[in-house]
Design an enzyme around this catalytic site. Structure first.
Site, PDB file in Angstrom:
ATOM      1  N   ASP A  81      34.262 -24.404  13.097  1.00 26.26           N
ATOM      2  CA  ASP A  81      33.072 -23.847  13.720  1.00 26.26           C
ATOM      3  C   ASP A  81      32.383 -22.977  12.658  1.00 26.26           C
ATOM      4  O   ASP A  81      32.970 -22.684  11.609  1.00 26.26           O
ATOM      5  CB  ASP A  81      33.480 -23.014  14.937  1.00 26.26           C
ATOM      6  CG  ASP A  81      32.322 -22.244  15.539  1.00 26.26           C
ATOM      7  OD1 ASP A  81      31.287 -22.859  15.845  1.00 26.26           O
ATOM      8  OD2 ASP A  81      32.446 -21.012  15.661  1.00 26.26           O
ATOM      9  N   ASP A 129      29.379 -20.057  13.345  1.00 30.22           N
ATOM     10  CA  ASP A 129      29.091 -18.689  13.785  1.00 30.22           C
ATOM     11  C   ASP A 129      30.300 -18.077  14.476  1.00 30.22           C
ATOM     12  O   ASP A 129      30.840 -18.655  15.428  1.00 30.22           O
ATOM     13  CB  ASP A 129      27.902 -18.681  14.758  1.00 30.22           C
ATOM     14  CG  ASP A 129      26.632 -19.246  14.139  1.00 30.22           C
ATOM     15  OD1 ASP A 129      25.710 -18.471  13.894  1.00 30.22           O
ATOM     16  OD2 ASP A 129      26.580 -20.469  13.883  1.00 30.22           O
TER      17      ASP A 129
END
Length: 211
Positions: free
Chosen positions: A3, A5
């Protein structure tokens, strides 16, 4: 598979600026960083809806309200990432994995148009062979579509993969794809501890991957 953020970068300061400027332009009070931190994770349209609702009652926001606000948000957020930073250990982790010959992919709910410049500014673009944004495919996390697409492109099975994220979207997407998920404690999970989602492992620092 990573991922972005809340896992590799802390983007909340820039997201807060864009969200607050959007709200002010619409004649509303700014939300502030503490609220925005709990709202991010489901992509820009959902962030905008939560900002307009000042919480998680985003279902009451109309499509017209969302469209007007999203246009403002996208314009402001597209002006730069000067407040966004890499988390401690993120760069070292990517460097180490690349040296080990591990193929890396990025799967984020951030709109695709913002990703290339952001990765370049963070100096991590070179590490990822595949990048999936929130609007690259029809579905975004917690749907497993992004993970399944990367696995197909890489020609690997779920057992040969690992997903690293920070929120329940990541854990749920990985679980649906049959992929083990490691989660970090410092990210954005709607104000809830990520351990409650029962990932395979919880880390306080990405460098713990090598311990």
């Amino acid at each position: 598979m990573f991922d972005l953020d809340g896992t590799l970068i802390d983007s909340v300061p820039d997201l807060t600026v864009a969200t607050d400027q959007m709200l002010v332009q619409l004649g509303r009070a700014p939300a502030g960083m503490d609220k925005v931190r709990n709202w991010v994770g489901n992509g820009a349209p959902m962030l905008v809806r939560r900002a307009l609702a000042d919480g998680f009652a985003e279902q009451h926001i109309s499509a017209e309200q969302e469209a007007q606000a999203l246009a403002i948000f996208m314009q402001v957020y597209g002006t730069g990432n000067s407040l966004t930073t890499l988390y401690p250990g993120a760069l070292e982790t990517l460097q180490s994995l690349k040296m080990l010959g591990v193929k890396l992919a990025l799967i984020t709910n951030k709109p695709e148009k913002f990703i290339p410049e952001l990765l370049a500014e963070m100096q991590i673009a070179e590490y990822f062979e595949w990048v999936v944004g929130g609007d690259t495919l029809p579905q975004k996390k917690p749907d497993p579509a992004g993970l399944l697409w990367v696995m197909q492109q890489a020609g690997v099975t779920a057992e040969q993969c690992l997903f690293v994220g920070d929120s329940r979207n990541d854990v749920q997407a990985a679980r649906s794809a049959g992929v083990a998920c490691i989660a970090v404690t410092y990210g954005y999970n709607y104000g809830e501890p990520i351990s409650a989602e029962n990932p395979a492992l919880v880390l306080e620092d990405l460098r713990e991957l090598f311990l």
